[in-house]
Design a protein around this motif. Structure first.
Motif, short mmCIF file in Angstrom:
data_model
loop_
_atom_site.label_atom_id
_atom_site.label_comp_id
_atom_site.label_asym_id
_atom_site.label_seq_id
_atom_site.Cartn_x
_atom_site.Cartn_y
_atom_site.Cartn_z
N ARG A 1 0.86 -1.20 0.00
CA ARG A 1 0.00 0.00 0.00
C ARG A 1 0.88 1.23 0.00
N PRO A 2 0.41 2.32 -0.60
CA PRO A 2 1.24 3.52 -0.69
C PRO A 2 1.47 4.15 0.68
N PRO A 3 2.63 4.78 0.87
CA PRO A 3 2.89 5.46 2.14
C PRO A 3 2.03 6.73 2.25
N ASN A 4 1.89 7.23 3.47
CA ASN A 4 1.15 8.47 3.68
C ASN A 4 1.73 9.59 2.84
N VAL B 1 9.16 4.34 -4.60
CA VAL B 1 8.25 3.40 -3.96
C VAL B 1 8.01 2.23 -4.90
N VAL B 2 7.91 1.02 -4.32
CA VAL B 2 7.50 -0.17 -5.05
C VAL B 2 6.22 -0.66 -4.38
N LEU B 3 5.13 -0.70 -5.15
CA LEU B 3 3.86 -1.21 -4.65
C LEU B 3 3.63 -2.61 -5.22
N VAL B 4 3.37 -3.55 -4.34
CA VAL B 4 3.24 -4.95 -4.69
C VAL B 4 1.77 -5.36 -4.55
N SER B 5 1.19 -5.92 -5.63
CA SER B 5 -0.22 -6.33 -5.61
C SER B 5 -0.41 -7.65 -6.33
N ARG B 6 -1.02 -8.61 -5.63
CA ARG B 6 -1.43 -9.83 -6.32
C ARG B 6 -2.63 -9.46 -7.18
N THR B 7 -2.56 -9.77 -8.47
CA THR B 7 -3.63 -9.39 -9.39
C THR B 7 -4.37 -10.58 -9.96
N GLY B 8 -3.96 -11.78 -9.60
CA GLY B 8 -4.63 -12.96 -10.13
C GLY B 8 -3.82 -14.20 -9.87
#
Length: 135
Positions: free
Chosen positions: A33-36, A44-51
């Protein structure tokens, strides 16, 4: 295999925990999740499982994960993206909780994709398929 005992690892946390302390990513925030106050100009590296899916016959989880890499300028974002790309491929063989990473395959390599919600930001995306087996 007893399906009641099957436990799926959190692939997002696996990646975050393995990338955030790497020396080549010093000064880069790695999280799911993005920092404040994030406006897309920070490193920044944002990591998301997308499938992805569980392959029952193989006892294999194959999550698709998207990594959004941001930087203060396009060159910095690209450089961080390349470091992330190399680090991800080194995760083969990593044990995390109840799983082991058996493979890491890029499905889409580093690509420039402006973030229209954060017009000052510079963003590159990479999509990777992991193969995780119960340890």
């Amino acid at each position: 295999m007893n399906e009641a005992l099957l436990s799926f690892p959190d692939v997002e946390r696996l990646i975050v925990e393995n990338l955030k302390y790497r020396p080549e990513l010093a000064g880069v925030v790695v999280d799911n999740r993005p920092p404040n106050g994030f406006d897309g100009t920070q490193k920044v590296v944002l990591v998301s499982r997308t499938g992805g899916a569980w392959v029952d016959d193989l006892h294999l989880d194959q999550p698709l994960v998207e990594l959004e890499v941001y930087g203060p300028d396009k060159t910095t974002a690209h450089t961080v993206s390349l470091s992330v790309r190399a680090a991800l491929l080194q995760l083969r063989g990593t044990v995390y909780g109840t799983a082991v990473v058996t493979d890491v395959v890029e499905t889409e390599a580093v690509r420039w994709l402006p973030d229209y919600n954060r017009p000052a930001g510079n963003r590159y995306l990479t999509t990777v398929r992991f193969s995780l087996r119960p340890a």
